[in-house]
Design an enzyme around this catalytic site. Structure first.
Site, PDB file in Angstrom:
ATOM      1  N   GLY A 250     -35.194  35.527  26.451  1.00 42.47           N
ATOM      2  CA  GLY A 250     -33.519  35.945  26.047  1.00 42.47           C
ATOM      3  C   GLY A 250     -33.047  36.531  27.191  1.00 42.47           C
ATOM      4  O   GLY A 250     -34.085  37.645  28.118  1.00 42.47           O
TER       5      GLY A 250
ATOM      6  N   HIS B  32     -32.678  33.762  35.469  1.00 36.72           N
ATOM      7  CA  HIS B  32     -33.325  31.912  34.872  1.00 36.72           C
ATOM      8  C   HIS B  32     -32.492  30.878  34.666  1.00 36.72           C
ATOM      9  O   HIS B  32     -32.593  29.816  34.598  1.00 36.72           O
ATOM     10  CB  HIS B  32     -33.055  32.922  33.206  1.00 36.72           C
ATOM     11  CG  HIS B  32     -33.232  34.413  32.860  1.00 36.72           C
ATOM     12  ND1 HIS B  32     -33.272  35.065  32.655  1.00 36.72           N
ATOM     13  CD2 HIS B  32     -34.907  34.126  32.302  1.00 36.72           C
ATOM     14  CE1 HIS B  32     -34.135  36.152  31.862  1.00 36.72           C
ATOM     15  NE2 HIS B  32     -35.215  35.398  32.274  1.00 36.72           N
TER      16      HIS B  32
ATOM     17  N   GLN C 209     -47.517  39.515  23.276  1.00 33.69           N
ATOM     18  CA  GLN C 209     -47.821  39.517  24.241  1.00 33.69           C
ATOM     19  C   GLN C 209     -47.349  40.845  25.011  1.00 33.69           C
ATOM     20  O   GLN C 209     -47.545  41.215  25.978  1.00 33.69           O
ATOM     21  CB  GLN C 209     -47.022  38.396  24.963  1.00 33.69           C
ATOM     22  CG  GLN C 209     -45.256  38.580  25.793  1.00 33.69           C
ATOM     23  CD  GLN C 209     -44.928  37.309  26.431  1.00 33.69           C
ATOM     24  OE1 GLN C 209     -44.289  35.667  26.469  1.00 33.69           O
ATOM     25  NE2 GLN C 209     -44.243  37.317  27.079  1.00 33.69           N
TER      26      GLN C 209
ATOM     27  N   LYS D 103     -41.579  35.706  40.397  1.00 38.98           N
ATOM     28  CA  LYS D 103     -41.834  36.674  40.079  1.00 38.98           C
ATOM     29  C   LYS D 103     -43.457  37.082  38.636  1.00 38.98           C
ATOM     30  O   LYS D 103     -43.898  38.258  39.165  1.00 38.98           O
ATOM     31  CB  LYS D 103     -40.467  37.430  39.238  1.00 38.98           C
ATOM     32  CG  LYS D 103     -40.428  39.022  39.308  1.00 38.98           C
ATOM     33  CD  LYS D 103     -39.778  40.225  38.435  1.00 38.98           C
ATOM     34  CE  LYS D 103     -39.377  39.428  36.779  1.00 38.98           C
ATOM     35  NZ  LYS D 103     -40.364  40.069  36.354  1.00 38.98           N
TER      36      LYS D 103
ATOM     37  N   GLN E  93     -48.901  34.934  36.228  1.00 36.05           N
ATOM     38  CA  GLN E  93     -48.466  34.363  34.507  1.00 36.05           C
ATOM     39  C   GLN E  93     -48.570  32.303  35.076  1.00 36.05           C
ATOM     40  O   GLN E  93     -48.626  31.945  34.016  1.00 36.05           O
ATOM     41  CB  GLN E  93     -47.173  34.259  34.172  1.00 36.05           C
ATOM     42  CG  GLN E  93     -46.533  33.664  33.243  1.00 36.05           C
ATOM     43  CD  GLN E  93     -45.506  34.398  32.327  1.00 36.05           C
ATOM     44  OE1 GLN E  93     -45.305  34.800  31.896  1.00 36.05           O
ATOM     45  NE2 GLN E  93     -43.770  33.946  32.780  1.00 36.05           N
TER      46      GLN E  93
ATOM     47  N   SER F 119     -34.825  40.946  36.093  1.00 39.48           N
ATOM     48  CA  SER F 119     -35.223  40.495  35.267  1.00 39.48           C
ATOM     49  C   SER F 119     -34.571  41.572  34.365  1.00 39.48           C
ATOM     50  O   SER F 119     -34.054  42.225  34.569  1.00 39.48           O
ATOM     51  CB  SER F 119     -36.619  41.772  35.219  1.00 39.48           C
ATOM     52  OG  SER F 119     -37.600  41.893  34.469  1.00 39.48           O
TER      53      SER F 119
HETATM   54  O1  PAF Z   1     -42.108  34.850  31.212  1.00 35.63           O
HETATM   55  C1  PAF Z   1     -41.625  34.854  30.126  1.00 35.63           C
HETATM   56  O2  PAF Z   1     -40.464  35.767  29.951  1.00 35.63           O
HETATM   57  C2  PAF Z   1     -41.894  34.636  28.981  1.00 35.63           C
HETATM   58  O3  PAF Z   1     -43.803  35.555  29.300  1.00 35.63           O
HETATM   59  C3  PAF Z   1     -42.775  33.675  28.618  1.00 35.63           C
HETATM   60  C4  PAF Z   1     -43.427  32.617  30.107  1.00 35.63           C
HETATM   61  C5  PAF Z   1     -41.368  33.150  28.398  1.00 35.63           C
HETATM   62  C6  PAF Z   1     -43.073  33.691  27.745  1.00 35.63           C
HETATM   63  O4  PAF Z   1     -42.662  34.478  26.321  1.00 35.63           O
END
Ligand code: PAF
Length: 283
Positions: free
Chosen positions: A31, A37, A61, A152, A156, A188
């Site tokens: 969000g 995004h 996380q 970025k 991940q 971000s």
């Molecule tokens: O990159 C992110 O915003 C988060 O790590 C994700 C992939 C939505 C998992 O919570």
């Protein structure tokens, strides 16, 4: 635009779409949506019939409870932004922690062949188990054919690719370029929390990466790292946590350059209490 907060509802809705052979794309987010995004969502809309945008601040996380608590939560605004892109073809999934974790908010343990121990993994304990847990669940719930992640969070992105490979999840992972402010600062959700003086100082990160890229043409990784560390020590607003030049496949720090390999430079730095990350392809 349809917004679901319960997984059973969205599972039923997606099953109906899949029964009509509709292509589903997933953009997982936490969000506080920004242009970066939205660029992922636009890309997903081009290649799928429906795009599911998950909006969920995933507690497992975070290794820092203040960061979790302060993470911006702006669901109404997020839904309004998504509606501007499409009212009919975007489905938002904004569950509660209980809906996702069913009363047991813990991570699964994953083996990502060592990718999880490099860079972010050294500084954010358990972070990638948390990411793996939520992303795997989102794949199970939304069964997308395509899923979109920004570069970025390059580490991940590699970890999600590894997750899919190791768990045989039938989804195509699409990596998308870093979206930047005009100043060069990588977008971000955390940027909204930067105080003005830190926001002003923050382009230093990308500028340093760009110069490091030039230097890497003629200098060793060690020499470039020394130069970057020196630059950070000469200014007093941004505190360098790490600068690493790594192999883009294994994320292992480069010892000796090879023309056959691709490298990327990665930075993590604190602007006050806000942690910023960025990276750049070097060759
Ligand atoms: O990159 C992110 O915003 C988060 O790590 C994700 C992939 C939505 C998992 O919570």
């Amino acid at each position: 635009m349809q917004v679901y907060s319960e997984k059973q509802q969205i599972i039923t809705a997606i099953a109906a779409l899949r029964a009509q052979n509709q292509l589903i794309g997933l953009v997982p987010t936490m969000g506080a949506l920004h242009q970066g995004h939205l660029a992922l969502v636009e890309r997903a809309l081009e290649n799928n019939d429906y795009v599911v945008v998950s909006i969920f601040v995933n507690p497992t996380q975070f290794d820092n409870s203040t960061d979790l608590e302060k993470y911006p939560r702006t669901l109404k605004k997020d839904v309004a932004l998504l509606s501007m892109l499409s009212k009919d073809n975007i489905i938002a999934y904004a569950p509660t922690v209980d809906d996702v974790y069913e009363g047991n908010t813990v991570s699964e343990k994953f083996d990502f062949d060592g990718l999880e121990f490099e860079m972010e993994g050294r500084f954010r304990h358990g972070h990638f188990d948390g990411v793996g847990t939520i992303v795997k669940r989102l794949f199970e719930i939304t069964t997308p054919q395509n899923a979109y992640f920004g570069e970025k969070d390059f580490q991940q992105l590699l970890i999600i690719k590894k997750l899919v490979e190791k768990h045989h999840i039938p989804v195509n992972i699409v990596g998308c370029p870093i979206y930047r402010e005009k100043t060069g600062l990588a977008m971000s959700s955390r940027n909204t929390r930067l105080k003005p003086e830190y926001l002003e100082a923050s382009p230093f990160i990308y500028n340093t990466l760009k110069t490091a890229k030039k230097l890497f043409g003629t200098k060793s990784a060690g020499k470039v790292s020394e130069w970057v560390e020196d630059q950070f020590s000469k200014q007093n607003l941004l505190e360098l946590e790490y600068f690493i030049i790594a192999d883009t496949e294994t994320l292992k720090p480069v010892k000796r350059k090879s023309k056959k390999k691709a490298y990327r430079a990665f930075i993590a730095a604190y602007a006050d209490d806000i942690r910023l990350i960025d990276n750049i392809a070097l060759n």
